[in-house]
Scaffold this motif. Sequence first.
Motif, PDB file in Angstrom:
ATOM      1  N   GLY A  93     -28.527  34.467  32.005  1.00 36.69           N
ATOM      2  CA  GLY A  93     -27.649  35.572  31.675  1.00 36.69           C
ATOM      3  C   GLY A  93     -26.307  35.557  32.382  1.00 36.69           C
ATOM      4  N   THR A  94     -26.051  34.550  33.224  1.00 34.30           N
ATOM      5  CA  THR A  94     -24.755  34.469  33.907  1.00 34.30           C
ATOM      6  C   THR A  94     -23.645  34.251  32.884  1.00 34.30           C
ATOM      7  OG1 THR A  94     -25.804  33.470  35.843  1.00 34.30           O
ATOM      8  CG2 THR A  94     -23.414  33.222  35.644  1.00 34.30           C
ATOM      9  N   PRO A  95     -22.564  35.034  32.918  1.00 32.83           N
ATOM     10  CA  PRO A  95     -21.450  34.780  31.998  1.00 32.83           C
ATOM     11  C   PRO A  95     -20.891  33.371  32.211  1.00 32.83           C
ATOM     12  CG  PRO A  95     -21.211  36.920  33.060  1.00 32.83           C
ATOM     13  CD  PRO A  95     -22.325  36.216  33.767  1.00 32.83           C
ATOM     14  N   VAL A  96     -20.499  32.732  31.132  1.00 31.97           N
ATOM     15  CA  VAL A  96     -19.992  31.361  31.227  1.00 31.97           C
ATOM     16  C   VAL A  96     -18.815  31.267  32.189  1.00 31.97           C
ATOM     17  CG1 VAL A  96     -18.832  29.525  29.933  1.00 31.97           C
ATOM     18  CG2 VAL A  96     -20.841  30.653  28.964  1.00 31.97           C
ATOM     19  N   ASN A  97     -17.953  32.280  32.187  1.00 30.05           N
ATOM     20  CA  ASN A  97     -16.768  32.214  33.047  1.00 30.05           C
ATOM     21  C   ASN A  97     -17.093  32.377  34.529  1.00 30.05           C
ATOM     22  OD1 ASN A  97     -17.287  34.954  33.226  1.00 30.05           O
ATOM     23  ND2 ASN A  97     -15.411  35.605  32.188  1.00 30.05           N
ATOM     24  N   ARG A  98     -18.365  32.594  34.837  1.00 29.94           N
ATOM     25  CA  ARG A  98     -18.783  32.667  36.239  1.00 29.94           C
ATOM     26  C   ARG A  98     -19.637  31.465  36.643  1.00 29.94           C
ATOM     27  NH1 ARG A  98     -20.877  38.534  37.854  1.00 29.94           N
ATOM     28  NH2 ARG A  98     -20.751  37.493  39.894  1.00 29.94           N
ATOM     29  N   THR A  99     -19.760  30.492  35.751  1.00 29.88           N
ATOM     30  CA  THR A  99     -20.475  29.268  36.102  1.00 29.88           C
ATOM     31  C   THR A  99     -19.494  28.254  36.688  1.00 29.88           C
ATOM     32  OG1 THR A  99     -20.205  28.351  33.866  1.00 29.88           O
ATOM     33  CG2 THR A  99     -22.219  29.602  34.317  1.00 29.88           C
ATOM     34  N   LEU A 100     -20.020  27.354  37.507  1.00 23.70           N
ATOM     35  CA  LEU A 100     -19.197  26.321  38.136  1.00 23.70           C
ATOM     36  C   LEU A 100     -19.268  24.992  37.397  1.00 23.70           C
ATOM     37  CD1 LEU A 100     -19.997  26.899  41.929  1.00 23.70           C
ATOM     38  CD2 LEU A 100     -18.026  27.716  40.614  1.00 23.70           C
ATOM     39  N   LEU A 101     -20.396  24.751  36.734  1.00 25.98           N
ATOM     40  CA  LEU A 101     -20.624  23.464  36.088  1.00 25.98           C
ATOM     41  C   LEU A 101     -21.012  23.653  34.633  1.00 25.98           C
ATOM     42  CD1 LEU A 101     -22.798  21.709  38.844  1.00 25.98           C
ATOM     43  CD2 LEU A 101     -20.383  21.258  38.351  1.00 25.98           C
ATOM     44  N   LYS A 102     -20.706  22.639  33.839  1.00 25.43           N
ATOM     45  CA  LYS A 102     -21.219  22.560  32.474  1.00 25.43           C
ATOM     46  C   LYS A 102     -22.000  21.255  32.382  1.00 25.43           C
ATOM     47  CE  LYS A 102     -19.013  24.036  28.791  1.00 25.43           C
ATOM     48  NZ  LYS A 102     -18.131  24.202  27.598  1.00 25.43           N
ATOM     49  N   VAL A 103     -23.276  21.354  32.040  1.00 21.68           N
ATOM     50  CA  VAL A 103     -24.141  20.182  31.895  1.00 21.68           C
ATOM     51  C   VAL A 103     -24.504  20.044  30.424  1.00 21.68           C
ATOM     52  CG1 VAL A 103     -26.408  19.194  32.424  1.00 21.68           C
ATOM     53  CG2 VAL A 103     -25.062  20.274  34.238  1.00 21.68           C
ATOM     54  N   ILE A 104     -24.185  18.889  29.854  1.00 22.37           N
ATOM     55  CA  ILE A 104     -24.511  18.622  28.459  1.00 22.37           C
ATOM     56  C   ILE A 104     -25.657  17.623  28.416  1.00 22.37           C
ATOM     57  CG2 ILE A 104     -22.722  16.828  28.249  1.00 22.37           C
ATOM     58  CD1 ILE A 104     -22.370  17.848  25.298  1.00 22.37           C
ATOM     59  N   LEU A 105     -26.624  17.884  27.546  1.00 24.02           N
ATOM     60  CA  LEU A 105     -27.860  17.106  27.516  1.00 24.02           C
ATOM     61  C   LEU A 105     -28.199  16.641  26.110  1.00 24.02           C
ATOM     62  CD1 LEU A 105     -30.156  19.596  29.490  1.00 24.02           C
ATOM     63  CD2 LEU A 105     -28.920  17.662  30.473  1.00 24.02           C
ATOM     64  N   ASP A 106     -28.815  15.490  26.050  1.00 21.46           N
ATOM     65  CA  ASP A 106     -29.589  15.110  24.866  1.00 21.46           C
ATOM     66  C   ASP A 106     -30.981  14.788  25.386  1.00 21.46           C
ATOM     67  OD1 ASP A 106     -30.656  14.306  22.502  1.00 21.46           O
ATOM     68  OD2 ASP A 106     -29.052  12.922  21.973  1.00 21.46           O
ATOM     69  N   PRO A 107     -31.938  15.687  25.191  1.00 21.15           N
ATOM     70  CA  PRO A 107     -33.275  15.478  25.758  1.00 21.15           C
ATOM     71  C   PRO A 107     -33.938  14.201  25.266  1.00 21.15           C
ATOM     72  CG  PRO A 107     -33.012  17.721  24.969  1.00 21.15           C
ATOM     73  CD  PRO A 107     -31.832  16.952  24.466  1.00 21.15           C
ATOM     74  N   ILE A 108     -33.788  13.919  23.961  1.00 24.11           N
ATOM     75  CA  ILE A 108     -34.340  12.685  23.394  1.00 24.11           C
ATOM     76  C   ILE A 108     -33.300  12.088  22.464  1.00 24.11           C
ATOM     77  CG2 ILE A 108     -36.186  11.597  22.084  1.00 24.11           C
ATOM     78  CD1 ILE A 108     -38.034  13.821  22.820  1.00 24.11           C
ATOM     79  N   ASP A 109     -32.616  11.080  22.936  1.00 19.87           N
ATOM     80  CA  ASP A 109     -31.658  10.347  22.112  1.00 19.87           C
ATOM     81  C   ASP A 109     -32.377   9.096  21.611  1.00 19.87           C
ATOM     82  OD1 ASP A 109     -29.250   9.434  20.967  1.00 19.87           O
ATOM     83  OD2 ASP A 109     -28.885   8.181  22.722  1.00 19.87           O
ATOM     84  N   GLY A 110     -32.643   9.074  20.316  1.00 18.99           N
ATOM     85  CA  GLY A 110     -33.455   8.003  19.752  1.00 18.99           C
ATOM     86  C   GLY A 110     -34.784   8.542  19.262  1.00 18.99           C
ATOM     87  N   THR A 111     -34.751   9.794  18.807  1.00 16.22           N
ATOM     88  CA  THR A 111     -35.968  10.463  18.339  1.00 16.22           C
ATOM     89  C   THR A 111     -36.688   9.654  17.268  1.00 16.22           C
ATOM     90  OG1 THR A 111     -35.057  12.653  18.821  1.00 16.22           O
ATOM     91  CG2 THR A 111     -36.835  12.545  17.206  1.00 16.22           C
ATOM     92  N   ARG A 112     -35.937   9.109  16.327  1.00 19.99           N
ATOM     93  CA  ARG A 112     -36.562   8.457  15.178  1.00 19.99           C
ATOM     94  C   ARG A 112     -37.358   7.218  15.579  1.00 19.99           C
ATOM     95  NH1 ARG A 112     -32.245  11.270  14.080  1.00 19.99           N
ATOM     96  NH2 ARG A 112     -32.065  12.413  12.113  1.00 19.99           N
ATOM     97  N   GLY A 113     -36.922   6.532  16.620  1.00 18.50           N
ATOM     98  CA  GLY A 113     -37.667   5.371  17.078  1.00 18.50           C
ATOM     99  C   GLY A 113     -38.896   5.739  17.886  1.00 18.50           C
ATOM    100  N   ILE A 114     -38.743   6.704  18.803  1.00 21.07           N
ATOM    101  CA  ILE A 114     -39.855   7.031  19.697  1.00 21.07           C
ATOM    102  C   ILE A 114     -40.930   7.851  18.989  1.00 21.07           C
ATOM    103  CG2 ILE A 114     -38.878   9.171  20.630  1.00 21.07           C
ATOM    104  CD1 ILE A 114     -40.766   6.439  22.608  1.00 21.07           C
ATOM    105  N   MET A 115     -40.568   8.628  17.972  1.00 22.30           N
ATOM    106  CA  MET A 115     -41.595   9.455  17.334  1.00 22.30           C
ATOM    107  C   MET A 115     -42.595   8.610  16.551  1.00 22.30           C
ATOM    108  SD  MET A 115     -39.490  11.443  14.352  1.00 22.30           S
ATOM    109  CE  MET A 115     -38.958  10.671  12.818  1.00 22.30           C
ATOM    110  N   TYR A 116     -42.192   7.376  16.216  1.00 17.71           N
ATOM    111  CA  TYR A 116     -43.123   6.434  15.608  1.00 17.71           C
ATOM    112  C   TYR A 116     -43.611   5.394  16.615  1.00 17.71           C
ATOM    113  CZ  TYR A 116     -42.049   8.323  11.007  1.00 17.71           C
ATOM    114  OH  TYR A 116     -41.918   9.155   9.916  1.00 17.71           O
TER     115      TYR A 116
END
Length: 337
Positions: A93-116
């Motif tokens: 619930g912290t407002p974005v303008n009060r955060t210090l960092l922005k972390v961008i993620l891709d939890p699973i990059d390559g879903t189509r290969g690993i799901m099989y």
Amino acid sequence: MMTPGQLHRLRRLLCSLQDSTRDALVAARRRPARHFAKVAAVTSADTIYAIDRVSEAAITAWFDRHWPAAEWPVQVVMEGIEDDDTPLTFPRGTPVNRTLLKVILDPIDGTRGIMYDKRSAWALAGAAPQRGARTHTGDIFVAAMSELPTSKHAVADQFSAVRGSGLVAERIDLATGQRKRWRPRPSQARDFDHGFASFARFFPEGKAWLSTLEENLWKQLGVFGRNGGQLVFDDQYISTGGQLCELIVGHDRMVADIRPIAFERLGLSGALACHPYDICTALLLREAGGVIEDPLGRPLRAPLDTTTPVSWIAWANPHLARLVRPVLRRLLAQGGM
């Protein structure tokens, strides 16, 4: 401004996050009747499969338990849970303008290969100072990516870096958890003969246009048909993290993903392309000594969101970049012909 010690602490936190993602995926695979390939949702960025839901739950739980939120309030940008109206922040619930960092993620990059259970996927993460909507991929100063292995793997690789401090590479024994440092090195080849170099064309959309452009590039470089042909090999690894790994460890010499250009030329709207979360670990290739940029030779400057299409080209070393860059620019200016 973070101290060197704080930066490496942040690097280790991203690695720990990805360790938890890998462990959750491995544990889920052991359960019976797991239908990883079932479509769970379709978003403006990509199709979400059942396997993606496993990693999303692990990530939010990890941030709740382990992120030093009081010290480093953070906004998390991630496909599947990130909502423009209600950004995901920690403390919750912290407002974005009060955060210090922005972390961008891709939890699973390559879903189509690993799901099989076909080929490893990768967990990707990049951290940047919070600059609101102006925060872009060039701001990322700490990054990590971790292999999400198939069921037959005994080890998994993890790469991480603080900008300007070099690449950290570790190989993890999946049975014991033991970690071993090693030093990958991108290819130092001066040409493309008998090596891997690929243009991403994973899906039917845009495939013919991209193939024509690639063929014309090899003709211009004098590779096509020389000595009977078959001098350059292609590898369609459906994972941006996986493609970067292949460059980092010396397997590939060039990878280009310019699908957004192809789709624009062909009038294809909504076709699946690379997004900022896919390319958030570009820092790792640069720290290893490789080159990555946009098709015009400029630094990557995509906003840290989940929808912006990104075109990029990467080389194992600066010499190969200098060899290809002017030829590819000329071909693109001519419409790929």
